[in-house]
Write a protein that holds these residues in place. Structure first.
Motif, PDB file in Angstrom:
ATOM      1  N   ASP A 168       0.578  -1.324   0.276  1.00  0.00           N
ATOM      2  CA  ASP A 168      -0.093  -0.206  -0.143  1.00  0.00           C
ATOM      3  C   ASP A 168       0.980   1.018  -0.179  1.00  0.00           C
ATOM      4  O   ASP A 168       0.656   2.553  -0.745  1.00  0.00           O
ATOM      5  N   SER A 193      -8.778   7.868   6.185  1.00  0.00           N
ATOM      6  CA  SER A 193      -9.459   7.960   5.285  1.00  0.00           C
ATOM      7  C   SER A 193      -9.714   8.797   3.919  1.00  0.00           C
ATOM      8  O   SER A 193      -9.538   8.501   3.196  1.00  0.00           O
ATOM      9  N   GLU A 229      -6.810   7.486   1.877  1.00  0.00           N
ATOM     10  CA  GLU A 229      -7.679   6.189   1.234  1.00  0.00           C
ATOM     11  C   GLU A 229      -8.312   6.998  -0.874  1.00  0.00           C
ATOM     12  O   GLU A 229      -8.281   6.343  -1.058  1.00  0.00           O
ATOM     13  N   GLN A 269      -8.318   4.339  -3.054  1.00  0.00           N
ATOM     14  CA  GLN A 269      -8.234   2.712  -2.537  1.00  0.00           C
ATOM     15  C   GLN A 269      -8.083   2.653  -2.060  1.00  0.00           C
ATOM     16  O   GLN A 269      -7.386   3.205  -0.611  1.00  0.00           O
ATOM     17  N   LYS A 270      -8.884   0.722  -1.072  1.00  0.00           N
ATOM     18  CA  LYS A 270      -8.888   0.653   0.423  1.00  0.00           C
ATOM     19  C   LYS A 270      -7.459   0.325   0.612  1.00  0.00           C
ATOM     20  O   LYS A 270      -7.058  -0.766   0.116  1.00  0.00           O
ATOM     21  N   PHE A 271      -6.664   0.507   1.845  1.00  0.00           N
ATOM     22  CA  PHE A 271      -5.891   0.012   2.496  1.00  0.00           C
ATOM     23  C   PHE A 271      -5.650  -1.952   3.253  1.00  0.00           C
ATOM     24  O   PHE A 271      -7.202  -2.272   3.775  1.00  0.00           O
TER      25      PHE A 271
END
Length: 288
Positions: A187, A264, A267, A272-274
């Motif tokens: 990430d 957030s 993100e 993208q979501k971690f």
């Protein structure tokens, strides 16, 4: 990055392993961030640059506490930043700028560093973000503990997950109240590449400070149990303890307890979501 990208990397110590990786698209040099002459010599043959990823640091809180002046000079490289005022900078900071008593932390939360390392990183942030002479944006990423597979070169430094794996069948104490928003190295790479893609495409971005951590608060015990599950051994010998109740040891560096963060905002910028802890652990041992 593409094959057309020219990458310039520098190191201060422990660079023998990466120094041998020089190639047509990758140049690696030794530079002392504390020394103006060393920086000037480097810039005489290098640059200008499209972007700078500032990842260097004296990152051991214990060493920083023992050598505060050296920590300040290394972690707040004023002259280097001055030389890079016309270059976008993405700099790694730390979640330890927070005091650990008011989690979860937002970027707007009041910093409260409790050790020399954390203070030096906060000083770095303030220097970069507050520099009125800066011509290009500076982004500071308050990173949590970075976890993932071992580096593919040299004597790779193992992570806390590898330590947990090594404790199979051995009675080991893990804290339940030392909380972090651990993040995958994959990430982190994606975040850095996002800003590089912005530069390449001409998409502008603003200076700012962002939390960079995973989606949930994670304790040391949580990490140990997740490793035992993934590596298929029993965690029955893992002993839960609270760091807050542990007697302080002479010379021990003060460290915040719960510095879990809300990431957030970053993100949303990256799109993208971690990754969760379970995914991080699976990725770590899948490739080894």
């Amino acid at each position: 990055t593409s094959n057309d990208d020219q990458i310039f990397a520098t190191y201060g110590s422990n660079g023998a392993a990466i120094a041998s990786m020089n190639s047509n698209c990758l140049r690696i040099d030794k530079v002392d961030l504390k020394d103006k002459d060393s920086i000037d010599e480097y810039f005489q043959s290098s640059g200008p640059f499209d972007i700078c990823f500032h990842l260097a640091a004296m990152a051991s809180p214990k060493v920083c506490e023992s050598f505060p002046e050296k920590a300040k000079a290394t972690n707040v490289p004023e002259y280097l930043f001055e030389k890079l005022r016309s270059t976008p900078i993405i700099a790694l900071s730390t979640d330890q700028v927070y005091c650990g008593t008011k989690a979860p932390y937002l970027e707007s939360s009041e910093p409260g560093p409790v050790n020399v390392y954390a203070q030096s990183k906060l000083d770095m942030e303030e220097l970069l973000i507050g520099d009125e002479g800066r011509l290009k944006p500076a982004v500071c990423l308050r990173s949590s503990i970075i976890l993932g597979p071992l580096a593919p070169y040299g004597q790779a430094h193992s992570t806390f997950l590898h330590f947990c794996q090594s404790r199979e069948g051995q009675e080991t104490t893990f804290f339940t109240d030392e909380i972090r928003s651990v993040i995958s190295v994959n990430d982190v790479v994606d975040v850095l590449l996002h800003f590089w893609s912005c530069v390449k495409s001409g998409k502008e971005f603003d200076s700012g400070v962002f939390n960079m951590g995973g989606p949930k608060p994670i304790s040391r015990m949580d990490m140990a149990v997740a490793v035992a599950k993934e590596c298929k051994f029993s965690d029955e010998l893992f002993v839960a303890a609270e760091k807050a109740k542990k007697e302080s040891v002479k010379g021990e560096v003060r460290s915040p307890l719960d510095i879990s963060m809300d990431s957030s905002k970053l993100e949303g910028i990256v799109g993208q979501k971690f990754r969760s802890l379970d995914v991080i652990v699976k990725d770590t041992f899948l490739s080894e």
